[in-house]
Design an enzyme around this catalytic site. Structure first.
Site, PDB file in Angstrom:
ATOM      1  N   ASP A 125       0.858  -1.082  -0.044  1.00 21.49           N
ATOM      2  CA  ASP A 125      -0.050   0.112  -0.061  1.00 21.49           C
ATOM      3  C   ASP A 125       0.994   1.272   0.069  1.00 21.49           C
ATOM      4  O   ASP A 125       2.041   1.244   0.649  1.00 21.49           O
ATOM      5  CB  ASP A 125      -0.983  -0.089   1.156  1.00 21.49           C
ATOM      6  CG  ASP A 125      -2.073  -0.957   1.172  1.00 21.49           C
ATOM      7  OD1 ASP A 125      -2.339  -1.487  -0.180  1.00 21.49           O
ATOM      8  OD2 ASP A 125      -2.398  -1.427   2.296  1.00 21.49           O
ATOM      9  N   ASP A 143      -6.824  -1.458  -4.564  1.00 16.43           N
ATOM     10  CA  ASP A 143      -7.965  -0.950  -3.742  1.00 16.43           C
ATOM     11  C   ASP A 143      -9.100  -0.116  -4.443  1.00 16.43           C
ATOM     12  O   ASP A 143     -10.156  -0.221  -4.224  1.00 16.43           O
ATOM     13  CB  ASP A 143      -7.381  -0.507  -2.298  1.00 16.43           C
ATOM     14  CG  ASP A 143      -6.770  -1.512  -1.658  1.00 16.43           C
ATOM     15  OD1 ASP A 143      -6.723  -2.643  -1.701  1.00 16.43           O
ATOM     16  OD2 ASP A 143      -5.585  -0.834  -0.861  1.00 16.43           O
TER      17      ASP A 143
END
Length: 160
Positions: A125, A143
């Protein structure tokens, strides 16, 4: 004859969308791994940083504090999601383009994060949106793809 060509070309649009998102997701994560050390931050704009973090769990780091079993659980959930969404797409009418687009976005995102779990044991991330000292959960392009797909499905289901 023309109708078959149209149906095939629409399939290619969705497949191309999935591939494009996967390339964007994988490339962005590789660049982050290469140029930003884990837990380092690179300021992009006043409200956007690239913050390299490894997420061993799901969204919002759910299950990240477990002892490793979550990798297999979340990988299995991703595979089942990809298979179910693919099956749903094959059953939809070709006119249901919004639904097909939404499911394609979810498939692309689930596949991108699954690839991370398989190769790294975690999801990379890096997108950090913040206002002053308040930071939203760090996320990635996969995401975003899942989120946009879910929003499209919600709009379809709640607008009728």
């Amino acid at each position: 004859m023309k109708q078959k060509y149209s149906k095939k070309s629409k399939k290619w649009i969705y497949i191309t969308t999935i591939i494009f998102i996967l390339i964007l997701d994988i490339s962005s994560k590789r660049l982050i791994i290469k140029y930003i050390k884990t837990y380092d931050t690179k300021k992009i704009f006043s409200v956007l940083n690239f913050f390299h973090v490894h997420n061993h769990g799901a969204a919002f780091s759910f299950l990240s504090d477990q002892n490793g079993w979550q990798k297999w659980f979340l990988s299995t959930v991703s595979i089942l999601t990809i298979l179910v969404m693919t099956r749903i797409i094959t059953k939809l009418k070709k006119q249901e383009t919004k639904k097909i687009t939404a499911y394609s976005l979810i498939i692309a995102g689930a596949t991108g994060n699954l690839i991370d779990r398989i190769f790294y044991g975690f999801v990379v991330d890096f997108i950090d949106i913040h206002i002053n000292d308040w930071h939203f959960a760090t996320f990635n392009i996969a995401d975003c793809s899942i989120f946009i797909g879910i929003i499209i499905l919600m709009r379809i289901n709640y607008s009728t």
